[in-house]
Design an enzyme around this catalytic site. Structure first.
Site, PDB file in Angstrom:
ATOM      1  N   THR A 182       0.925  -1.109   0.145  1.00  0.00           N
ATOM      2  CA  THR A 182      -0.090  -0.021  -0.229  1.00  0.00           C
ATOM      3  C   THR A 182       0.873   1.241   0.046  1.00  0.00           C
ATOM      4  O   THR A 182       2.067   1.243  -0.243  1.00  0.00           O
ATOM      5  CB  THR A 182      -1.068  -0.039   1.296  1.00  0.00           C
ATOM      6  OG1 THR A 182      -1.865   1.017   0.945  1.00  0.00           O
ATOM      7  CG2 THR A 182      -0.189   0.211   2.508  1.00  0.00           C
ATOM      8  N   LYS A 242       3.688   1.335  -4.084  1.00  0.00           N
ATOM      9  CA  LYS A 242       3.354   0.481  -5.128  1.00  0.00           C
ATOM     10  C   LYS A 242       3.940   0.675  -6.414  1.00  0.00           C
ATOM     11  O   LYS A 242       4.356  -0.442  -7.010  1.00  0.00           O
ATOM     12  CB  LYS A 242       1.810   0.893  -5.503  1.00  0.00           C
ATOM     13  CG  LYS A 242       0.821   0.415  -4.314  1.00  0.00           C
ATOM     14  CD  LYS A 242      -0.553   0.966  -4.673  1.00  0.00           C
ATOM     15  CE  LYS A 242      -1.417   0.495  -3.632  1.00  0.00           C
ATOM     16  NZ  LYS A 242      -2.960   0.822  -3.664  1.00  0.00           N
ATOM     17  N   ASN A 267       0.283  -3.868  -6.070  1.00  0.00           N
ATOM     18  CA  ASN A 267      -0.048  -4.030  -4.761  1.00  0.00           C
ATOM     19  C   ASN A 267      -0.198  -5.469  -4.179  1.00  0.00           C
ATOM     20  O   ASN A 267      -0.406  -5.676  -3.248  1.00  0.00           O
ATOM     21  CB  ASN A 267      -1.416  -3.530  -4.731  1.00  0.00           C
ATOM     22  CG  ASN A 267      -2.820  -4.330  -5.208  1.00  0.00           C
ATOM     23  OD1 ASN A 267      -2.218  -5.246  -6.141  1.00  0.00           O
ATOM     24  ND2 ASN A 267      -3.859  -4.278  -4.596  1.00  0.00           N
ATOM     25  N   ARG A 294      -2.705  17.890  -6.954  1.00  0.00           N
ATOM     26  CA  ARG A 294      -2.374  19.269  -6.533  1.00  0.00           C
ATOM     27  C   ARG A 294      -1.137  19.680  -7.557  1.00  0.00           C
ATOM     28  O   ARG A 294      -0.927  20.875  -7.876  1.00  0.00           O
ATOM     29  CB  ARG A 294      -1.767  19.189  -5.060  1.00  0.00           C
ATOM     30  CG  ARG A 294      -2.662  19.123  -4.104  1.00  0.00           C
ATOM     31  CD  ARG A 294      -2.279  18.899  -2.751  1.00  0.00           C
ATOM     32  NE  ARG A 294      -1.232  17.889  -2.376  1.00  0.00           N
ATOM     33  CZ  ARG A 294      -0.458  17.643  -1.255  1.00  0.00           C
ATOM     34  NH1 ARG A 294      -0.470  18.465  -0.300  1.00  0.00           N
ATOM     35  NH2 ARG A 294       0.188  16.583  -1.230  1.00  0.00           N
ATOM     36  N   THR A 295      -0.303  18.796  -8.019  1.00  0.00           N
ATOM     37  CA  THR A 295       0.898  19.107  -9.051  1.00  0.00           C
ATOM     38  C   THR A 295       0.330  18.716 -10.280  1.00  0.00           C
ATOM     39  O   THR A 295       0.321  17.510 -10.436  1.00  0.00           O
ATOM     40  CB  THR A 295       2.253  18.355  -8.433  1.00  0.00           C
ATOM     41  OG1 THR A 295       2.473  18.732  -7.085  1.00  0.00           O
ATOM     42  CG2 THR A 295       3.199  19.036  -9.275  1.00  0.00           C
ATOM     43  N   GLU A 296       0.108  19.541 -10.962  1.00  0.00           N
ATOM     44  CA  GLU A 296      -0.158  19.266 -12.335  1.00  0.00           C
ATOM     45  C   GLU A 296       0.576  18.340 -13.180  1.00  0.00           C
ATOM     46  O   GLU A 296       0.037  17.568 -13.995  1.00  0.00           O
ATOM     47  CB  GLU A 296      -0.854  20.491 -13.027  1.00  0.00           C
ATOM     48  CG  GLU A 296      -1.636  20.292 -14.391  1.00  0.00           C
ATOM     49  CD  GLU A 296      -2.305  21.485 -14.966  1.00  0.00           C
ATOM     50  OE1 GLU A 296      -2.783  21.467 -16.092  1.00  0.00           O
ATOM     51  OE2 GLU A 296      -1.740  22.701 -14.610  1.00  0.00           O
ATOM     52  N   GLY A 351     -13.821   3.378   0.882  1.00  0.00           N
ATOM     53  CA  GLY A 351     -13.289   2.175   0.065  1.00  0.00           C
ATOM     54  C   GLY A 351     -13.068   0.781   0.911  1.00  0.00           C
ATOM     55  O   GLY A 351     -12.349   0.174   0.417  1.00  0.00           O
ATOM     56  N   GLN A 357     -10.172  -6.100  -3.587  1.00  0.00           N
ATOM     57  CA  GLN A 357      -8.763  -6.458  -4.006  1.00  0.00           C
ATOM     58  C   GLN A 357      -8.020  -7.240  -3.231  1.00  0.00           C
ATOM     59  O   GLN A 357      -7.386  -8.030  -3.749  1.00  0.00           O
ATOM     60  CB  GLN A 357      -8.012  -5.047  -4.438  1.00  0.00           C
ATOM     61  CG  GLN A 357      -7.791  -4.122  -2.679  1.00  0.00           C
ATOM     62  CD  GLN A 357      -6.677  -4.586  -2.006  1.00  0.00           C
ATOM     63  OE1 GLN A 357      -5.912  -5.345  -2.777  1.00  0.00           O
ATOM     64  NE2 GLN A 357      -6.633  -4.534  -0.906  1.00  0.00           N
TER      65      GLN A 357
END
Length: 294
Positions: free
Chosen positions: A67, A71, A92, A156-158, A256, A263
């Protein structure tokens, strides 16, 4: 001569890891399928994965779930990649077979199965995917294969959102994999402020922000009237993302836990060749949380 434990050992590795319910889930699976196993949590520092992971297998471990934030490192260290892992560029699920380290990604199939359980309309859906890390990488191909018409990645960071898009397409080409109807579907990338007013049927938080008690800073008017807000983070209470999404007009919200269980079930199948009852496991987990609150 090294003495290995006689009981089958599995674990999940990450940072943070204390919140993980994977041990509970795999023990429920083991009880359903009459298997005996140990399943532990392993906390590794950000620079320790490359030593802690091999040590687990050298000491007799049989399977490892991976996790945040490891990954992509697990992908880089895997010697044999499944088609799903190759497409995702992230792993994973790890196991040894014939002396080789195999890597797969079960996140995407877990998400799609849980969205289907929630009666989310995936065919033709407009999806906003928040985050550009390993969790986001694992779900692109399965979402497109499920029929989603447009996936818009924001971060947040394009730059990282655009890198994810390009890395994903490159991985498909490098491994000779189909682009999941890419000609018919749109896949774009941008920053958190480029989400689009009232545009999204499904908004998926693939960041770990809820683990820090925060929600991603998204525009308040992104949700369609019948939209679903889905947080990959889970817990006994609504996550920060879910609470904010509900205030901003999301018709439905979900965490989730169902994805985690689905999963995990796919990982369990890869390791044991058996498919556990995921619905029964989900009901047990929810009931346990509910009882703990009373």
């Amino acid at each position: 001569m090294t003495d290995f434990p006689t009981i089958a050992r599995y674990a999940v590795i990450g940072n943070p890891i204390a919140h993980s319910r994977s041990p509970d889930i795999h023990q429920l699976f083991a009880a359903q399928t009459q298997r005996t196993l140990e399943y532990d949590k392993i906390l590794a520092e950000p620079d320790e994965f490359g030593t802690v992971m091999p040590a687990f297998f050298e000491q007799g471990g049989l399977g490892l779930n991976v996790t945040v934030p490891f990954k992509q490192e697990a992908y880089a260290l895997s010697q044999i990649l499944s088609a799903r892992a190759a497409a995702a560029g992230a792993v994973n699920t790890l196991w040894l077979q014939n002396g080789l380290l195999h890597g797969c990604n079960t996140d995407g199939i877990g998400l799609v199965r849980d969205l289907t359980r929630l009666d989310a309309q995936l065919d033709g859906a407009q999806v906003l995917l928040v985050g550009a890390g390993g969790a986001a990488r694992g779900v692109l191909q399965p979402l497109l294969e499920a029929g989603c018409a447009h996936i818009h990645i924001v971060n947040r960071t394009e730059r990282r959102a655009h890198e994810l898009r390009e890395d994903w397409l490159s991985a498909l080409a490098d491994h000779g994999l189909p682009a999941a109807h890419f000609d018919e579907h749109a896949l774009s990338a941008g920053n958190l402020l480029s989400a689009g007013t009232g545009s999204w049927d499904i908004v998926i938080n693939a960041t770990a922000s809820s683990l820090q008690g925060q929600a991603p800073e998204l525009p308040p008017d992104i949700y369609r009237p019948d939209s679903l807000a889905y947080d990959m983070v889970y817990g006994p209470e609504d996550t920060p993302f879910m609470r904010v999404a509900r205030i901003h007009g999301a018709a439905r919200c979900a965490d989730g836990l169902g994805m985690l269980i689905e999963q995990a079930a796919e990982s369990f199948y890869l390791w044991h060749g058996l498919r556990p009852d995921t619905q029964a496991t989900l009901e047990t987990m929810r009931a346990t949380w509910s009882a703990a609150r009373t």
